[in-house]
Design an enzyme around this catalytic site. Structure first.
Site, PDB file in Angstrom:
ATOM      1  N   ARG A   1      -9.224 -66.249  -6.904  1.00 27.79           N
ATOM      2  CA  ARG A   1      -9.383 -65.524  -8.174  1.00 27.79           C
ATOM      3  C   ARG A   1      -8.630 -66.261  -9.267  1.00 27.79           C
ATOM      4  O   ARG A   1      -7.681 -65.755  -9.854  1.00 27.79           O
ATOM      5  CB  ARG A   1      -8.992 -64.086  -7.981  1.00 27.79           C
ATOM      6  CG  ARG A   1     -10.073 -63.433  -7.149  1.00 27.79           C
ATOM      7  CD  ARG A   1      -9.870 -62.029  -6.897  1.00 27.79           C
ATOM      8  NE  ARG A   1     -10.971 -61.256  -7.407  1.00 27.79           N
ATOM      9  CZ  ARG A   1     -11.079 -59.952  -7.232  1.00 27.79           C
ATOM     10  NH1 ARG A   1     -10.157 -59.302  -6.582  1.00 27.79           N
ATOM     11  NH2 ARG A   1     -12.116 -59.302  -7.701  1.00 27.79           N
TER      12      ARG A   1
ATOM     13  N   GLN B   1     -13.856 -67.525 -12.240  1.00 22.63           N
ATOM     14  CA  GLN B   1     -14.187 -66.182 -12.722  1.00 22.63           C
ATOM     15  C   GLN B   1     -15.686 -65.936 -12.814  1.00 22.63           C
ATOM     16  O   GLN B   1     -16.161 -64.858 -12.460  1.00 22.63           O
ATOM     17  CB  GLN B   1     -13.559 -65.965 -14.104  1.00 22.63           C
ATOM     18  CG  GLN B   1     -12.480 -64.906 -14.043  1.00 22.63           C
ATOM     19  CD  GLN B   1     -11.651 -64.832 -15.306  1.00 22.63           C
ATOM     20  OE1 GLN B   1     -12.012 -65.382 -16.344  1.00 22.63           O
ATOM     21  NE2 GLN B   1     -10.537 -64.151 -15.208  1.00 22.63           N
TER      22      GLN B   1
ATOM     23  N   ASP C   1     -17.173 -64.919  -9.464  1.00 24.29           N
ATOM     24  CA  ASP C   1     -16.437 -63.896  -8.727  1.00 24.29           C
ATOM     25  C   ASP C   1     -17.328 -62.698  -8.370  1.00 24.29           C
ATOM     26  O   ASP C   1     -17.422 -61.719  -9.110  1.00 24.29           O
ATOM     27  CB  ASP C   1     -15.243 -63.463  -9.588  1.00 24.29           C
ATOM     28  CG  ASP C   1     -14.289 -62.557  -8.852  1.00 24.29           C
ATOM     29  OD1 ASP C   1     -14.645 -62.067  -7.768  1.00 24.29           O
ATOM     30  OD2 ASP C   1     -13.188 -62.338  -9.365  1.00 24.29           O
TER      31      ASP C   1
ATOM     32  N   SER D   1     -15.677 -59.196  -8.183  1.00 19.85           N
ATOM     33  CA  SER D   1     -15.527 -58.499  -9.467  1.00 19.85           C
ATOM     34  C   SER D   1     -16.868 -57.947  -9.960  1.00 19.85           C
ATOM     35  O   SER D   1     -16.940 -56.806 -10.412  1.00 19.85           O
ATOM     36  CB  SER D   1     -14.962 -59.436 -10.530  1.00 19.85           C
ATOM     37  OG  SER D   1     -13.603 -59.665 -10.285  1.00 19.85           O
TER      38      SER D   1
ATOM     39  N   TYR E   1      -2.471 -59.022  -6.739  1.00 15.46           N
ATOM     40  CA  TYR E   1      -2.898 -57.871  -5.938  1.00 15.46           C
ATOM     41  C   TYR E   1      -1.707 -56.963  -5.655  1.00 15.46           C
ATOM     42  O   TYR E   1      -0.550 -57.335  -5.871  1.00 15.46           O
ATOM     43  CB  TYR E   1      -3.468 -58.350  -4.595  1.00 15.46           C
ATOM     44  CG  TYR E   1      -4.832 -58.970  -4.695  1.00 15.46           C
ATOM     45  CD1 TYR E   1      -5.960 -58.180  -4.906  1.00 15.46           C
ATOM     46  CD2 TYR E   1      -5.001 -60.336  -4.558  1.00 15.46           C
ATOM     47  CE1 TYR E   1      -7.218 -58.746  -4.982  1.00 15.46           C
ATOM     48  CE2 TYR E   1      -6.255 -60.920  -4.635  1.00 15.46           C
ATOM     49  CZ  TYR E   1      -7.364 -60.117  -4.850  1.00 15.46           C
ATOM     50  OH  TYR E   1      -8.603 -60.674  -4.925  1.00 15.46           O
TER      51      TYR E   1
END
Ligand code: NAD
Length: 380
Positions: free
Chosen positions: A124, A129, A132, A135, A228
């Protein structure tokens, strides 16, 4: 040499998404890549065969040809044993591999000498991005779960002033304010609810407040590695339970999305707390697939207890397959820029940070260490 990409129909029960949508197929074919699509692959997500043909793909009715003649196979779900058997050694297969819970499949891909990339392993980092999928699919799930909550709830979400009286807005409580949780907050706000949210990462507070919701805060910051959450200590869990008890009892709709990478979902709503919920209140547990954030969640079911509904929906992105596929497909388009280049065609050097991190199986070996360790433990 022209690279051929194959897109089969997803056959896992309930899976309605497709790996590539026609718009992305068109970009690829324009860039000189050959795309073959199984007939009907986009039907469940409302992308007809004719749109794939118009985008420059070849639509094949023989499924085994899609697997057997493509250098790269793109999927949503991990390939099943029959699909693995149809691919030639050296075929590159890209999907959400669910590696830690799909050890048998990983071993089969290793033995078939495939090259497998697991999209859930993408790092990540900023450069990744646009690829991803966690997401993009969490965004879909976060939106969808609020609609499920709203439709199961016997109340309006917005405040209404009508000739038949004034309706007070409903209260929505979102537990876990990561990608899915933030989308759930935004969706509930758009529907006019009063929204409160809680997360163990302090950084989430600012994002929650910027969406116009109230942030419930404990005096802890459980931010672990990579942005996280880490698991809470026993003492922190007690503080958490005390704070949540009040908010849970007052909510009309609760959305739970809390997760800790590689672990069972944290238990946030115990059955004693469900007993304090108002009749008609609804809890939608997005963590149903990984053990549930509510003690009473049954994966894939709606449980009703004393007028309170606990929903444990599975594969939510598949319930909005048109846009879930579009977003997944755009993620793949971006990932493919690393795998297929004008200069080299299909790349065989996987040293790029993103490729290296997501490479699961290559050359008859499991290259992702945690998965290899799990396999060695089970000696599959
Ligand atoms: P996730 O699905 O692993 O977890 C969902 C949320 O649950 C997280 O916000 C986590 O903090 C929260 N949580 C865990 N234990 C909890 C508990 N006991 N109580 C309440 N909440 C709890 O996370 P995610 O949505 O995939 O994203 C997590 C982080 O990664 C976020 O900071 C996000 O912004 C970041 N992220 C970065 C990128 C990037 O830079 N490319 C991409 C996506 C996400």
């Amino acid at each position: 040499m022209t690279v051929r990409i194959g897109v089969p129909t997803e056959v896992s029960p309930g899976e309605k998404r497709v790996a590539l949508v026609p718009e992305v197929v068109q970009h690829l074919t324009k860039a000189g890549v050959e795309v073959v699509v199984e007939a009907g692959a986009g039907a469940a997500s409302r992308y007809p065969d004719a749109a794939y043909t118009a985008a420059g793909a070849q639509v094949l009715s023989d499924r085994s040809q899609v697997f057997g003649t493509s250098a790269v196979v793109l999927k949503v779900q991990p390939p099943n044993p029959e699909e693995i058997a149809q691919m030639k050694p050296g075929t590159v297969v890209v999907a959400l591999m669910n590696a830690s819970r799909n050890l048998d499949g990983v071993a089969k891909m290793r033995d078939a000498k495939l090259v497998a990339f697991a999209l859930e392993l993408l790092p990540r980092i900023t450069r990744a991005q646009s690829m991803d999928v966690l997401s993009s699919q969490a965004t879909v799930a976060g939106y969808r779960c609020v609609l499920i909550g709203a439709s199961l709830c016997p109340k309006f979400l917005p405040m209404l002033t009508t000739a038949a009286g004034t309706i007070r807005p409903s209260k929505v409580l979102v537990l876990g304010a990561g990608v899915a949780g933030l989308m759930a907050i935004a969706t509930a706000k758009r529907l006019g609810a009063i929204v409160e949210a809680y997360d163990v990462r302090r950084a989430a507070g600012e994002q929650v407040r910027s969406l116009g919701a109230k942030f419930l805060e404990l005096q802890i910051n459980a931010e672990g590695s990579g942005g996280y959450a880490r698991e809470l200590t026993d003492d922190e869990k007690k503080q958490e339970q005390a704070m949540l008890a009040k908010a849970v009892g007052e909510a009309d709709v609760i959305i739970t999305t809390a997760a800790i990478p590689g672990r069972k979902a944290p238990l946030l709503v115990r059955k004693e707390m469900v007993a304090t919920m108002r009749p008609g209140a609804v809890l939608v547990d997005l963590a149903a697939e990984s053990g549930g954030n509510c003690e009473l969640t049954k994966p894939g079911e709606n449980v009703v207890l004393d007028g309170v509904t606990i929903a444990g929906p599975l594969n939510l992105p598949s319930q909005l397959p048109f846009h879930a596929s579009q977003m997944y497909s755009k993620n793949l388009e971006s990932f493919l820029t690393l795998l297929i280049t004008k200069e080299h065609g299909l790349v065989t050097d996987y040293s790029d940070e993103i490729l290296a991190a997501s490479l699961l199986v290559s050359n008859g070996a499991v290259t992702h260490k945690p998965t290899a360790d799990l396999l060695a433990k089970g000696a599959t």
